[in-house]
Design a protein around this motif. Structure first.
Motif, mmCIF file in Angstrom:
data_model
loop_
_atom_site.group_PDB
_atom_site.id
_atom_site.type_symbol
_atom_site.label_atom_id
_atom_site.label_comp_id
_atom_site.label_asym_id
_atom_site.label_seq_id
_atom_site.Cartn_x
_atom_site.Cartn_y
_atom_site.Cartn_z
ATOM 1 N N LEU A 16 -13.855 32.153 -1.076
ATOM 2 C CA LEU A 16 -14.891 31.572 -1.922
ATOM 3 C C LEU A 16 -15.133 30.106 -1.595
ATOM 4 O O LEU A 16 -14.279 29.421 -1.024
ATOM 5 N N THR A 17 -16.302 29.621 -1.983
ATOM 6 C CA THR A 17 -16.659 28.217 -1.798
ATOM 7 C C THR A 17 -17.200 27.678 -3.119
ATOM 8 O O THR A 17 -17.323 28.400 -4.107
ATOM 9 N N LYS A 18 -17.555 26.408 -3.106
ATOM 10 C CA LYS A 18 -18.128 25.814 -4.319
ATOM 11 C C LYS A 18 -19.488 26.427 -4.666
ATOM 12 O O LYS A 18 -19.948 26.292 -5.797
ATOM 13 N N THR A 27 -10.424 20.608 -1.715
ATOM 14 C CA THR A 27 -9.582 19.550 -1.155
ATOM 15 C C THR A 27 -8.180 19.634 -1.736
ATOM 16 O O THR A 27 -7.929 20.309 -2.740
ATOM 17 N N ILE A 28 -7.276 18.912 -1.112
ATOM 18 C CA ILE A 28 -5.905 18.879 -1.622
ATOM 19 C C ILE A 28 -5.864 18.242 -3.003
ATOM 20 O O ILE A 28 -5.187 18.748 -3.909
ATOM 21 N N ARG A 51 -7.920 24.194 2.935
ATOM 22 C CA ARG A 51 -9.204 24.325 3.624
ATOM 23 C C ARG A 51 -9.407 23.139 4.572
ATOM 24 O O ARG A 51 -8.899 22.037 4.329
ATOM 25 N N ASP A 52 -10.187 23.378 5.613
ATOM 26 C CA ASP A 52 -10.506 22.292 6.541
ATOM 27 C C ASP A 52 -11.668 21.452 6.000
ATOM 28 O O ASP A 52 -12.138 21.670 4.871
ATOM 29 N N ALA A 53 -12.143 20.517 6.798
ATOM 30 C CA ALA A 53 -13.190 19.599 6.338
ATOM 31 C C ALA A 53 -14.491 20.316 6.014
ATOM 32 O O ALA A 53 -15.316 19.805 5.256
ATOM 33 N N ASN A 54 -14.668 21.504 6.572
ATOM 34 C CA ASN A 54 -15.868 22.291 6.288
ATOM 35 C C ASN A 54 -15.652 23.306 5.169
ATOM 36 O O ASN A 54 -16.545 24.106 4.876
ATOM 37 N N GLY A 55 -14.480 23.273 4.567
ATOM 38 C CA GLY A 55 -14.177 24.181 3.469
ATOM 39 C C GLY A 55 -13.670 25.538 3.896
ATOM 40 O O GLY A 55 -13.522 26.439 3.060
ATOM 41 N N ALA A 56 -13.370 25.719 5.184
ATOM 42 C CA ALA A 56 -12.908 27.011 5.689
ATOM 43 C C ALA A 56 -11.393 27.143 5.557
ATOM 44 O O ALA A 56 -10.653 26.155 5.667
ATOM 45 N N HIS A 57 -10.944 28.366 5.331
ATOM 46 C CA HIS A 57 -9.518 28.682 5.256
ATOM 47 C C HIS A 57 -8.835 28.360 6.584
ATOM 48 O O HIS A 57 -9.317 28.756 7.655
ATOM 49 N N LEU A 59 -4.735 27.793 8.508
ATOM 50 C CA LEU A 59 -3.277 27.713 8.474
ATOM 51 C C LEU A 59 -2.900 26.443 9.216
ATOM 52 O O LEU A 59 -2.576 26.459 10.400
ATOM 53 N N ASP A 60 -2.963 25.344 8.495
ATOM 54 C CA ASP A 60 -2.776 24.019 9.081
ATOM 55 C C ASP A 60 -1.510 23.391 8.520
ATOM 56 O O ASP A 60 -1.420 23.112 7.321
ATOM 57 N N ALA A 61 -0.525 23.170 9.383
ATOM 58 C CA ALA A 61 0.763 22.653 8.931
ATOM 59 C C ALA A 61 0.639 21.270 8.298
ATOM 60 O O ALA A 61 1.290 20.980 7.285
ATOM 61 N N GLY A 62 -0.197 20.415 8.873
ATOM 62 C CA GLY A 62 -0.346 19.078 8.323
ATOM 63 C C GLY A 62 -0.927 19.088 6.922
ATOM 64 O O GLY A 62 -0.449 18.372 6.031
ATOM 65 N N LEU A 63 -1.956 19.898 6.700
ATOM 66 C CA LEU A 63 -2.553 19.981 5.374
ATOM 67 C C LEU A 63 -1.578 20.576 4.365
ATOM 68 O O LEU A 63 -1.506 20.107 3.215
ATOM 69 N N TYR A 64 -0.851 21.579 4.772
ATOM 70 C CA TYR A 64 0.125 22.164 3.847
ATOM 71 C C TYR A 64 1.242 21.180 3.513
ATOM 72 O O TYR A 64 1.695 21.097 2.372
ATOM 73 N N ARG A 65 1.684 20.428 4.498
ATOM 74 C CA ARG A 65 2.707 19.409 4.222
ATOM 75 C C ARG A 65 2.195 18.395 3.207
ATOM 76 O O ARG A 65 2.924 17.979 2.295
ATOM 77 N N GLU A 66 0.940 17.984 3.377
ATOM 78 C CA GLU A 66 0.355 17.024 2.445
ATOM 79 C C GLU A 66 0.291 17.605 1.034
ATOM 80 O O GLU A 66 0.626 16.928 0.050
#
Length: 257
Positions: A16-18, A27-28, A51-57, A59-66
């Motif tokens: 889903l999206t906004k 966003t985080i 989600r990435d900057a475009n709102g897509a799903h 599996l990003d380790a950096g984002l999950y760590r944050e």
């Protein structure tokens, strides 16, 4: 020993999206705020997608760590589970790499997805790693075939002996999906027939979500609620945000006592 939280909020999911709902966290910061509001409403765990900057799903380790760091800072001790859901984008190797890189406190793993790895020894080593590292794995099960797969992977040692957690997905991620509370008992009974001591939870779709989750609780299960699976209250109105879905569930549980 790890245990699933009684009520886990799943505020966004992968699809889903906004455009689907303006209060869907992307966003985080939004995800953390949604988790804190859900905690105040009665949830005691978070099932998290990033989600990435475009709102897509992703599996990003950096984002999950944050996200994990923010949750630890703002809600210490709150159960946080990340997902390895492929959504048709990620391979078993990429799913394993995410967990092995982050070593999160908890993760949900689609058994049918991770089992697509042709080299079963890699999957066996992965689940052994999770057990040794203390990653609380919750296996995602969609149907009877997944339950049979779980039993087979326990039998052949791919999934190690010991405590096991699972989530039963009562339906599919399709437009207009509505789950049936009458399906909870046979689905959970089928799981417990092969894993009598399983720590299990349920998620469901549509305005019957609350009824399905109350039935899961009655049968000894835990509950996952939120916009990932459903944005509609039992009376047919659209929930303002995820915390409203948690509040409705908690009120229904109180009435069921």
């Amino acid at each position: 020993m790890h245990k699933l939280p009684r009520i886990m909020v799943a505020p966004n999911g992968a699809r889903l999206t906004k455009a689907d709902h303006p209060a869907l966290p992307v966003t985080i910061a939004e995800t953390v705020a949604a988790a804190l509001a859900a905690r105040a409403a009665g949830a005691d765990g978070l099932h998290a997608h990033v989600r990435d900057a475009n709102g897509a799903h992703v599996l990003d380790a950096g984002l999950y760590r944050e996200l994990l760091a923010e949750m630890a800072a703002q809600a210490p001790g709150f159960y946080v589970q990340i997902t390895t859901e492929a959504v048709g984008r990620y391979t078993p190797s990429e799913q394993r790499a995410l967990i092995e890189t982050i070593v999160p406190p908890a993760a949900s793993i689609g058994l049918r997805e991770i089992d697509e790895e042709p080299d079963r020894a890699l999957t066996r080593r992965f689940f052994a790693f999770c057990a040794e590292a203390g990653v609380h794995v919750q296996h995602i099960l969609y149907d009877q075939a997944d339950i049979e797969r779980l039993a087979a992977r326990r039998a052949d040692g791919t999934i190690p002996a010991g405590p096991l957690a699972a989530i039963l997905v009562l339906g599919r991620y399709t437009t207009g999906q509505v789950s049936d509370p009458a399906d909870v008992a046979p689905f959970s009974a089928a799981l417990k027939a092969v894993e009598p001591e399983v720590d299990w939870s349920l998620c469901a779709f549509g305005p019957t979500e609350t009824l399905c989750l109350v039935e899961a609780s009655r049968l000894g299960g835990k509950m996952r609620v939120g916009f990932e699976n459903n944005r509609v209250n039992a009376n047919g109105t659209i929930a303002v945000d995820n915390s409203e879905r948690v509040r409705e569930l908690c009120a229904a549980l109180e009435r069921a006592i």
